[in-house]
Motif scaffolding. Structure first.
Motif, mmCIF file in Angstrom:
data_model
loop_
_atom_site.group_PDB
_atom_site.id
_atom_site.type_symbol
_atom_site.label_atom_id
_atom_site.label_comp_id
_atom_site.label_asym_id
_atom_site.label_seq_id
_atom_site.Cartn_x
_atom_site.Cartn_y
_atom_site.Cartn_z
ATOM 1 N N LYS A 41 0.840 -1.197 0.000
ATOM 2 C CA LYS A 41 0.000 0.000 0.000
ATOM 3 C C LYS A 41 0.875 1.246 0.000
ATOM 4 C CE LYS A 41 -3.720 -2.057 2.661
ATOM 5 N NZ LYS A 41 -4.406 -2.044 3.954
ATOM 6 N N GLU A 42 0.340 2.307 -0.557
ATOM 7 C CA GLU A 42 1.033 3.594 -0.612
ATOM 8 C C GLU A 42 1.452 4.030 0.794
ATOM 9 O OE1 GLU A 42 2.749 6.398 -2.882
ATOM 10 O OE2 GLU A 42 1.452 4.860 -3.699
ATOM 11 N N ASN A 43 2.658 4.516 0.926
ATOM 12 C CA ASN A 43 3.212 5.034 2.181
ATOM 13 C C ASN A 43 3.372 3.988 3.280
ATOM 14 O OD1 ASN A 43 3.510 7.674 1.192
ATOM 15 N ND2 ASN A 43 1.349 8.053 1.574
ATOM 16 N N TYR A 44 3.344 2.713 2.941
ATOM 17 C CA TYR A 44 3.660 1.677 3.922
ATOM 18 C C TYR A 44 5.092 1.253 3.674
ATOM 19 C CZ TYR A 44 3.907 -2.702 6.440
ATOM 20 O OH TYR A 44 4.293 -3.706 7.273
ATOM 21 N N HIS A 45 5.936 1.453 4.656
ATOM 22 C CA HIS A 45 7.346 1.103 4.544
ATOM 23 C C HIS A 45 7.647 0.030 5.585
ATOM 24 C CE1 HIS A 45 7.551 4.542 1.981
ATOM 25 N NE2 HIS A 45 7.245 5.358 2.958
ATOM 26 N N PRO A 46 7.852 -1.215 5.148
ATOM 27 C CA PRO A 46 8.025 -2.312 6.093
ATOM 28 C C PRO A 46 9.383 -2.320 6.779
ATOM 29 C CG PRO A 46 8.386 -3.102 3.886
ATOM 30 C CD PRO A 46 7.955 -1.667 3.766
ATOM 31 N N THR A 47 9.400 -2.902 7.963
ATOM 32 C CA THR A 47 10.668 -3.135 8.660
ATOM 33 C C THR A 47 11.250 -4.448 8.142
ATOM 34 O OG1 THR A 47 9.631 -4.414 10.433
ATOM 35 C CG2 THR A 47 9.797 -2.024 10.772
ATOM 36 N N PHE A 48 12.466 -4.731 8.560
ATOM 37 C CA PHE A 48 13.139 -5.980 8.195
ATOM 38 C C PHE A 48 12.271 -7.173 8.611
ATOM 39 C CE2 PHE A 48 16.234 -9.364 8.982
ATOM 40 C CZ PHE A 48 17.040 -9.280 7.861
ATOM 41 N N LYS A 49 11.749 -7.114 9.833
ATOM 42 C CA LYS A 49 10.919 -8.200 10.360
ATOM 43 C C LYS A 49 9.635 -8.365 9.546
ATOM 44 C CE LYS A 49 8.928 -9.856 14.679
ATOM 45 N NZ LYS A 49 8.731 -9.566 16.104
ATOM 46 N N ASP A 50 9.010 -7.248 9.150
ATOM 47 C CA ASP A 50 7.797 -7.305 8.320
ATOM 48 C C ASP A 50 8.074 -8.046 7.016
ATOM 49 O OD1 ASP A 50 6.350 -5.732 10.140
ATOM 50 O OD2 ASP A 50 6.810 -3.871 9.066
ATOM 51 N N ILE A 51 9.211 -7.744 6.410
ATOM 52 C CA ILE A 51 9.551 -8.353 5.119
ATOM 53 C C ILE A 51 9.742 -9.862 5.277
ATOM 54 C CG2 ILE A 51 11.302 -8.472 3.299
ATOM 55 C CD1 ILE A 51 11.733 -5.432 3.762
ATOM 56 N N ILE A 52 10.403 -10.261 6.347
ATOM 57 C CA ILE A 52 10.612 -11.690 6.579
ATOM 58 C C ILE A 52 9.279 -12.393 6.821
ATOM 59 C CG2 ILE A 52 11.576 -13.380 8.191
ATOM 60 C CD1 ILE A 52 13.987 -11.500 8.464
ATOM 61 N N ILE A 53 8.447 -11.834 7.684
ATOM 62 C CA ILE A 53 7.177 -12.469 8.041
ATOM 63 C C ILE A 53 6.206 -12.505 6.862
ATOM 64 C CG2 ILE A 53 5.097 -12.217 9.451
ATOM 65 C CD1 ILE A 53 6.956 -11.133 11.680
ATOM 66 N N HIS A 54 6.006 -11.366 6.223
ATOM 67 C CA HIS A 54 4.970 -11.267 5.190
ATOM 68 C C HIS A 54 5.476 -11.588 3.784
ATOM 69 C CE1 HIS A 54 2.293 -9.735 8.203
ATOM 70 N NE2 HIS A 54 3.166 -8.802 8.520
ATOM 71 N N GLY A 55 6.780 -11.511 3.580
ATOM 72 C CA GLY A 55 7.315 -11.768 2.251
ATOM 73 C C GLY A 55 7.865 -13.173 2.076
ATOM 74 N N GLY A 56 7.990 -13.909 3.177
ATOM 75 C CA GLY A 56 8.480 -15.277 3.083
ATOM 76 C C GLY A 56 9.968 -15.378 2.801
ATOM 77 N N PHE A 57 10.732 -14.375 3.183
ATOM 78 C CA PHE A 57 12.175 -14.374 2.948
ATOM 79 C C PHE A 57 12.913 -14.921 4.162
ATOM 80 C CE2 PHE A 57 10.438 -10.945 0.367
ATOM 81 C CZ PHE A 57 11.043 -11.156 -0.857
ATOM 82 N N THR A 58 14.126 -15.405 3.962
ATOM 83 C CA THR A 58 14.985 -15.799 5.079
ATOM 84 C C THR A 58 15.841 -14.605 5.478
ATOM 85 O OG1 THR A 58 16.810 -16.482 3.649
ATOM 86 C CG2 THR A 58 15.155 -18.169 4.200
ATOM 87 N N ASN A 59 16.442 -14.668 6.664
ATOM 88 C CA ASN A 59 17.332 -13.583 7.100
ATOM 89 C C ASN A 59 18.438 -13.331 6.085
ATOM 90 O OD1 ASN A 59 16.094 -12.907 9.485
ATOM 91 N ND2 ASN A 59 17.448 -14.124 10.765
ATOM 92 N N TYR A 60 19.143 -14.404 5.695
ATOM 93 C CA TYR A 60 20.263 -14.252 4.767
ATOM 94 C C TYR A 60 19.785 -13.715 3.417
ATOM 95 C CZ TYR A 60 24.186 -15.189 1.722
ATOM 96 O OH TYR A 60 25.198 -15.045 0.821
ATOM 97 N N GLY A 61 18.683 -14.268 2.920
ATOM 98 C CA GLY A 61 18.165 -13.833 1.622
ATOM 99 C C GLY A 61 17.807 -12.369 1.598
ATOM 100 N N ILE A 62 17.182 -11.906 2.664
ATOM 101 C CA ILE A 62 16.746 -10.509 2.696
ATOM 102 C C ILE A 62 17.937 -9.568 2.833
ATOM 103 C CG2 ILE A 62 16.261 -10.272 5.155
ATOM 104 C CD1 ILE A 62 14.113 -8.928 2.397
ATOM 105 N N VAL A 63 18.929 -9.950 3.631
ATOM 106 C CA VAL A 63 20.120 -9.104 3.788
ATOM 107 C C VAL A 63 20.814 -8.933 2.445
ATOM 108 C CG1 VAL A 63 22.436 -9.012 4.809
ATOM 109 C CG2 VAL A 63 20.475 -9.592 6.229
ATOM 110 N N THR A 64 20.978 -10.036 1.727
ATOM 111 C CA THR A 64 21.636 -10.004 0.420
ATOM 112 C C THR A 64 20.819 -9.189 -0.585
ATOM 113 O OG1 THR A 64 22.536 -12.188 0.871
ATOM 114 C CG2 THR A 64 22.606 -11.458 -1.400
ATOM 115 N N ALA A 65 19.510 -9.412 -0.618
ATOM 116 C CA ALA A 65 18.644 -8.698 -1.569
ATOM 117 C C ALA A 65 18.602 -7.202 -1.272
ATOM 118 C CB ALA A 65 17.236 -9.286 -1.533
ATOM 119 N N VAL A 66 18.517 -6.850 -0.004
ATOM 120 C CA VAL A 66 18.510 -5.430 0.382
ATOM 121 C C VAL A 66 19.805 -4.768 -0.066
ATOM 122 C CG1 VAL A 66 18.667 -3.873 2.381
ATOM 123 C CG2 VAL A 66 16.843 -5.569 2.273
#
Length: 121
Positions: A41-66
């Protein structure tokens, strides 16, 4: 300018720029993260934890992608106060949140790589 790609609830889909899809210098995880952020949604900026929980990413995957997306200027991080209840009191904790930058920021980097033959657009 980013609105041209954003998720539109009326149509229920997100448009993804070809500069991202056909970029051989971005991993599949980085592309997926870009699409995930674009679909929010417009103006929603997720935290690292939000991305992992709602995006289905792993810690390592998200760090690398970010890191990949930040290196190209596609996303940036901002520190934002997030409300939290601690011992029954509302306090604000500073958290890093992630947001997409406008294409004017990152398109020149992507197009320069393309012109140098570094990816398949």
């Amino acid at each position: 300018m980013l609105e041209k790609y954003k998720y539109t609830p009326k149509d229920n889909f997100t448009k993804v720029p070809n500069e991202i899809i056909y970029n051989n210098n971005l991993s599949g995880v980085a592309k997926t993260l870009f699409i995930f952020l674009l679909g929010l949604k417009e103006n929603y900026h997720p935290t690292f934890k939000d991305i992992i929980i709602h995006g289905g990413f792993t810690n390592y995957g998200i760090v690398t992608a970010v890191k990949e997306l930040m290196d190209k200027g596609i996303i940036s991080t901002i520190t934002q106060p997030i409300p939290k209840i601690i011992d029954g009191k509302k306090v604000y904790v500073k958290k890093n949140v992630y947001r997409l930058n406008n294409p004017e920021v990152w398109k020149p980097v992507i197009l320069k790589e393309r012109d140098e033959g570094k990816h398949g657009i």
